[in-house]
Design a protein around this motif. Structure first.
Motif, PDB file in Angstrom:
ATOM      1  N   LYS A  76       0.823  -1.207   0.000  1.00  0.00           N
ATOM      2  CA  LYS A  76       0.000   0.000   0.000  1.00  0.00           C
ATOM      3  C   LYS A  76       0.858   1.257   0.000  1.00  0.00           C
ATOM      4  O   LYS A  76       0.552   2.235  -0.702  1.00  0.00           O
ATOM      5  N   ARG A  77       1.907   1.268   0.796  1.00  0.00           N
ATOM      6  CA  ARG A  77       2.792   2.444   0.817  1.00  0.00           C
ATOM      7  C   ARG A  77       3.413   2.670  -0.543  1.00  0.00           C
ATOM      8  O   ARG A  77       3.535   3.810  -1.008  1.00  0.00           O
ATOM      9  N   TRP A  78       3.808   1.577  -1.181  1.00  0.00           N
ATOM     10  CA  TRP A  78       4.409   1.682  -2.519  1.00  0.00           C
ATOM     11  C   TRP A  78       3.399   2.221  -3.528  1.00  0.00           C
ATOM     12  O   TRP A  78       3.704   3.128  -4.304  1.00  0.00           O
ATOM     13  N   ALA A  79       2.188   1.681  -3.510  1.00  0.00           N
ATOM     14  CA  ALA A  79       1.168   2.121  -4.463  1.00  0.00           C
ATOM     15  C   ALA A  79       0.793   3.582  -4.230  1.00  0.00           C
ATOM     16  O   ALA A  79       0.640   4.352  -5.189  1.00  0.00           O
ATOM     17  N   ALA A  92       0.459   1.423 -11.443  1.00  0.00           N
ATOM     18  CA  ALA A  92       0.458   1.141 -10.002  1.00  0.00           C
ATOM     19  C   ALA A  92      -0.253  -0.173  -9.714  1.00  0.00           C
ATOM     20  O   ALA A  92       0.198  -0.972  -8.876  1.00  0.00           O
ATOM     21  N   ALA A  93      -1.354  -0.423 -10.411  1.00  0.00           N
ATOM     22  CA  ALA A  93      -2.076  -1.681 -10.221  1.00  0.00           C
ATOM     23  C   ALA A  93      -1.261  -2.866 -10.708  1.00  0.00           C
ATOM     24  O   ALA A  93      -1.309  -3.957 -10.125  1.00  0.00           O
ATOM     25  N   SER A  94      -0.483  -2.664 -11.776  1.00  0.00           N
ATOM     26  CA  SER A  94       0.386  -3.733 -12.265  1.00  0.00           C
ATOM     27  C   SER A  94       1.419  -4.118 -11.215  1.00  0.00           C
ATOM     28  O   SER A  94       1.704  -5.306 -11.000  1.00  0.00           O
ATOM     29  N   GLY A  95       1.981  -3.137 -10.529  1.00  0.00           N
ATOM     30  CA  GLY A  95       2.924  -3.427  -9.453  1.00  0.00           C
ATOM     31  C   GLY A  95       2.270  -4.167  -8.306  1.00  0.00           C
ATOM     32  O   GLY A  95       2.856  -5.102  -7.735  1.00  0.00           O
ATOM     33  N   THR A  96       1.051  -3.779  -7.970  1.00  0.00           N
ATOM     34  CA  THR A  96       0.335  -4.452  -6.893  1.00  0.00           C
ATOM     35  C   THR A  96       0.040  -5.903  -7.247  1.00  0.00           C
ATOM     36  O   THR A  96       0.121  -6.795  -6.388  1.00  0.00           O
ATOM     37  N   GLN A 147       8.566  -5.533 -11.797  1.00  0.00           N
ATOM     38  CA  GLN A 147       7.802  -4.789 -10.797  1.00  0.00           C
ATOM     39  C   GLN A 147       8.255  -5.134  -9.380  1.00  0.00           C
ATOM     40  O   GLN A 147       8.355  -4.250  -8.516  1.00  0.00           O
ATOM     41  N   LEU A 148       8.542  -6.386  -9.128  1.00  0.00           N
ATOM     42  CA  LEU A 148       8.988  -6.782  -7.792  1.00  0.00           C
ATOM     43  C   LEU A 148      10.352  -6.179  -7.475  1.00  0.00           C
ATOM     44  O   LEU A 148      10.614  -5.762  -6.336  1.00  0.00           O
ATOM     45  N   ASN A 149      11.214  -6.078  -8.472  1.00  0.00           N
ATOM     46  CA  ASN A 149      12.512  -5.443  -8.260  1.00  0.00           C
ATOM     47  C   ASN A 149      12.339  -3.967  -7.906  1.00  0.00           C
ATOM     48  O   ASN A 149      13.042  -3.426  -7.036  1.00  0.00           O
ATOM     49  N   LEU A 150      11.408  -3.281  -8.577  1.00  0.00           N
ATOM     50  CA  LEU A 150      11.124  -1.882  -8.252  1.00  0.00           C
ATOM     51  C   LEU A 150      10.542  -1.753  -6.846  1.00  0.00           C
ATOM     52  O   LEU A 150      10.834  -0.782  -6.127  1.00  0.00           O
TER      53      LEU A 150
END
Length: 317
Positions: A76-79, A92-96, A147-150
């Motif tokens: 959540k903090r990341w998004a 942002a949703a892709s990262g989540t 995305q996980l690396n970011l």
């Protein structure tokens, strides 16, 4: 008497009493929620983007399938941080989604990771094998790794949790290789056929014919072409014409030189628009119901049906 039945009154222009609309309690609650924004949405497992004032193609960002509270909080903090920097809601949703997939892996009986300090390089190597078994080099495979690396990078940059091991990182070699594909450009014989006036004239509508000309002569994307403003031609100090357009991918305006023939085609099209809509149109290719009946939108349009070599050449993969 209900709250909504109370209608405070005031005087109209002629001295008569007139009702002043009072918002329904539910409406006031909804507006208060919007004013609160992040205060009301952050703790939810499903963020409603409209309540955050974000307009996007998607309506929600989902955290409900992340079973670990510590990982959900970081996600959540990341998004929230990504959205606050202006990143698109889709990204942002892709990262989540990538974090959610990783969370499901961590919760599996064979892994059972319960703390962030357990997420180290050996664990990520197991996850890489898991991804390969599930997706085998497809686009989602690369996306989940990237995305996980970011996500890990943001945790370190912002010091959200210092227990993340320094070895929790993916390397370039961890990404699946891109397939070597042939160039997507049309062959020269096909382009030669397309440029022939007799083939261009096979379009049943002048606007589609002009779209095809602009795509060939200027190299624009179809989405940028169909969104061209009505006043899209500018001239330099020497009088040379340029096509002015908004590059939606780069989010900036750009100019591309055009020849006199294409300028003339665009001017003729503008005159047809003025004849049909004397009040003017904001874009060069407005929706014309008569032309679109029985046809798909511009982005899905095809060349006219027929057996001519140009049609077969364009459709060939």
């Amino acid at each position: 008497m209900s709250e909504t039945s109370h209608m405070p009154v005031g005087l109209g222009e002629e001295g008569h009493e007139r009702p002043r609309l009072q918002l329904h309690t539910g409406q006031r609650t909804e507006e208060a929620s919007r004013r609160n924004g992040w205060d009301s949405e952050y703790d939810r497992d499903v963020w409603r983007l409209r309540e955050l004032g974000i307009k996007a193609k998607i309506a929600h960002i989902l955290f409900d399938r992340i079973p670990q509270p510590w990982l959900k909080d970081l996600a959540k903090r990341w998004a929230r941080w990504r959205l606050s920097t202006g990143l698109g809601a889709e990204s942002a949703a892709s990262g989540t989604r990538a974090v959610t997939h990783f969370a499901q892996f961590l919760a599996s009986p064979a892994v059972r990771v319960v703390r962030l300090d357990q997420v180290d390089r050996p664990l990520l190597e197991r996850y890489l094998a898991h991804l390969h078994a599930d997706y085998a080099g497809r686009a989602v495979h690369r996306n989940f790794i990237g995305q996980l690396n970011l996500f890990f990078l943001a945790i370190r940059q912002h010091r959200w949790d210092d227990t993340l091991p320094t070895s929790a990182v993916f390397f370039p070699e961890d990404f699946p290789r891109h397939d070597e594909r042939l160039p997507r450009a049309l062959s020269e014989p096909v382009m030669t056929q397309l440029e022939q006036r007799s083939n261009l004239d096979r379009w049943k509508t002048p606007s589609y014919r002009l779209v095809t000309l602009i795509l060939m002569r200027c190299g624009l994307r179809i989405t940028d072409t169909v969104r061209l403003p009505h006043d899209c031609i500018v001239h330099d100090a020497d009088g040379a014409p340029y096509l002015r357009y908004l590059n939606h991918k780069m989010k900036r305006e750009a100019l591309v030189p055009i020849d006199e023939e294409l300028e003339r085609e665009i001017r003729d099209h503008q005159r047809r628009l003025r004849d049909r809509w004397p009040q003017g149109t904001p874009v060069l290719f407005p929706s014309i119901p008569e032309e679109r009946r029985g046809a798909r939108a511009y982005g899905r349009q095809r060349l006219p049906e027929g057996d001519a070599p140009v049609v077969e050449g364009v459709r060939r993969p």
